[in-house]
Design an enzyme around this catalytic site. Structure first.
Site, short mmCIF file in Angstrom:
data_model
loop_
_atom_site.label_atom_id
_atom_site.label_comp_id
_atom_site.label_asym_id
_atom_site.label_seq_id
_atom_site.Cartn_x
_atom_site.Cartn_y
_atom_site.Cartn_z
N LYS A 24 98.68 10.82 0.84
CA LYS A 24 98.42 12.22 0.39
C LYS A 24 96.97 12.65 0.97
O LYS A 24 96.92 13.89 1.71
CB LYS A 24 98.64 12.39 -0.97
CG LYS A 24 99.67 11.85 -1.84
CD LYS A 24 99.28 12.31 -3.42
CE LYS A 24 98.32 11.66 -3.99
NZ LYS A 24 98.05 10.02 -4.04
N ARG A 138 93.20 -0.72 3.16
CA ARG A 138 92.12 0.64 3.56
C ARG A 138 90.68 0.15 3.45
O ARG A 138 90.23 -0.73 2.89
CB ARG A 138 92.38 1.47 2.19
CG ARG A 138 91.61 2.59 2.38
CD ARG A 138 92.41 3.76 1.49
NE ARG A 138 92.64 3.61 0.19
CZ ARG A 138 93.00 4.40 -0.42
NH1 ARG A 138 93.79 5.66 0.01
NH2 ARG A 138 92.84 4.13 -1.85
N ARG A 171 87.10 0.00 -1.14
CA ARG A 171 86.81 0.79 -2.16
C ARG A 171 87.10 0.00 -3.31
O ARG A 171 87.89 -0.75 -3.40
CB ARG A 171 88.00 2.03 -2.11
CG ARG A 171 87.52 3.49 -2.12
CD ARG A 171 88.45 4.35 -2.06
NE ARG A 171 89.16 4.51 -3.33
CZ ARG A 171 90.35 5.37 -3.49
NH1 ARG A 171 90.62 6.43 -2.57
NH2 ARG A 171 91.04 5.90 -4.56
N ARG A 182 96.47 0.56 -11.22
CA ARG A 182 96.65 2.19 -10.88
C ARG A 182 98.03 2.54 -10.53
O ARG A 182 98.42 3.70 -11.02
CB ARG A 182 95.95 2.50 -9.40
CG ARG A 182 94.30 2.28 -9.64
CD ARG A 182 93.41 2.49 -8.67
NE ARG A 182 93.77 3.41 -7.65
CZ ARG A 182 93.58 3.49 -6.37
NH1 ARG A 182 93.28 2.33 -5.79
NH2 ARG A 182 93.71 4.40 -5.54
P1 AMP Z 1 92.29 8.89 -6.11
O1 AMP Z 1 91.35 8.93 -5.11
O2 AMP Z 1 93.06 10.05 -6.02
O3 AMP Z 1 93.33 7.55 -5.89
O4 AMP Z 1 91.62 8.75 -7.51
C1 AMP Z 1 90.76 7.82 -7.88
C2 AMP Z 1 90.50 7.70 -9.22
O5 AMP Z 1 89.92 8.77 -9.89
C3 AMP Z 1 91.76 7.52 -10.26
O6 AMP Z 1 92.33 6.27 -10.22
C4 AMP Z 1 91.31 8.09 -11.28
O7 AMP Z 1 90.26 7.07 -12.15
C5 AMP Z 1 90.39 9.17 -10.94
N1 AMP Z 1 91.20 10.49 -10.86
C6 AMP Z 1 91.45 11.13 -10.01
N2 AMP Z 1 92.20 12.33 -9.98
C7 AMP Z 1 92.48 12.27 -11.19
C8 AMP Z 1 93.20 13.21 -11.86
N3 AMP Z 1 93.81 14.24 -11.70
N4 AMP Z 1 93.15 12.85 -13.18
C9 AMP Z 1 92.47 11.85 -13.76
N5 AMP Z 1 92.01 10.86 -13.17
C10 AMP Z 1 91.92 11.29 -11.94
#
Ligand code: AMP
Length: 227
Positions: A24, A138, A171, A182
């Site tokens: 994404k 990654r 990361r 996740r």
């Molecule tokens: P991402 O980079 O989108 O994979 O997000 C990394 C982490 O940030 C996730 O595993 C959540 O802990 C937190 N996070 C990001 N976006 C959200 C969201 N919309 N709602 C809740 N937690 C979020």
């Protein structure tokens, strides 16, 4: 049905939905540049807050390290701020938000306050085994944030950023145990959102997000354009 057929006008207001590792962020950056619209990734905003050790970062860090969702009220506040920006007035891409039905309802309300509605939801579909492989491969630059993948988009030197010579790292939440959590959190909380959007008035386009970045981008442009 193509995006042009479905009436997505330039510049579009889009939600990118899909599991971690679906691409994404990469696809959103490409489309945002092409369309001249901002992309807001709640994960990026939170990681920056953690790095700055701000109150938001301190509140979110534990959830992120465990691969859990940060509470809705925190995330909804972030999204409200981002969407209030003048540059988001006409169009935007939301990457990683909403992730729960509560967040999706809040998004609808925030947009309605300014007379806006979403043009489309893009759902990026990838098999779980492929997601695990991608997330394990990654590598992210600690200095400029550039993202590489040792399988599909390797840097010239394994630990060095091609763009700024910064140090590449994994990361923290891409470590295997957190990745599995996740993906489970995604299945439990975010997958139901897809069904929710399918019953809404917002068109949902499913994108086969397997294969190369170029292949997926081509499919994305067939589904939604901005000119
Ligand atoms: P991402 O980079 O989108 O994979 O997000 C990394 C982490 O940030 C996730 O595993 C959540 O802990 C937190 N996070 C990001 N976006 C959200 C969201 N919309 N709602 C809740 N937690 C979020």
């Amino acid at each position: 049905m193509s995006g042009r057929d479905s009436g997505v006008n330039a510049p579009p207001k889009l939600v990118f939905l899909g599991p971690p590792g679906a691409g994404k962020g990469t696809q959103g950056a490409l489309l945002a540049e092409r369309c001249g619209i901002p992309k807001y990734a709640t994960g990026d905003i939170l990681r920056e807050a953690v790095q700055l050790d701000s109150p938001l970062g301190r509140e979110s860090k534990g959830y992120m390290q465990r691969g859990e969702l940060v509470p809705d009220e925190v995330i909804i506040g972030l999204a409200r701020n981002a969407l209030a920006s003048p540059s988001a007035k006409a169009g935007f891409i939301l990457d990683g938000f909403p992730r729960t039905i509560g967040q999706a309802e809040a998004l609808q309300a925030i947009l309605a306050e300014s007379g806006r509605t979403l043009d489309a939801v893009l759902y990026f579909a990838v098999l779980r085994e492929e997601l695990i492989r991608r997330l394990a491969g990654r590598r992210v630059c600690g200095d400029c944030g550039a993202v590489f993948n040792i399988h599909s988009d390797p840097p010239a030197i394994e630990t060095v950023c091609d763009r700024c010579n910064g140090q590449l790292g994994i990361r923290e939440d891409d470590e295997e145990e957190t990745v599995l959590n996740r993906l489970d959190v995604y299945d439990e909380n975010t997958q139901p959102l897809l069904a929710w959007y399918r019953t809404s008035s917002v068109p949902v386009h499913e994108i086969d997000a397997g294969g190369t970045v170029e292949d997926v981008y081509e499919r994305l442009l067939k589904a939604v354009g901005c000119s």
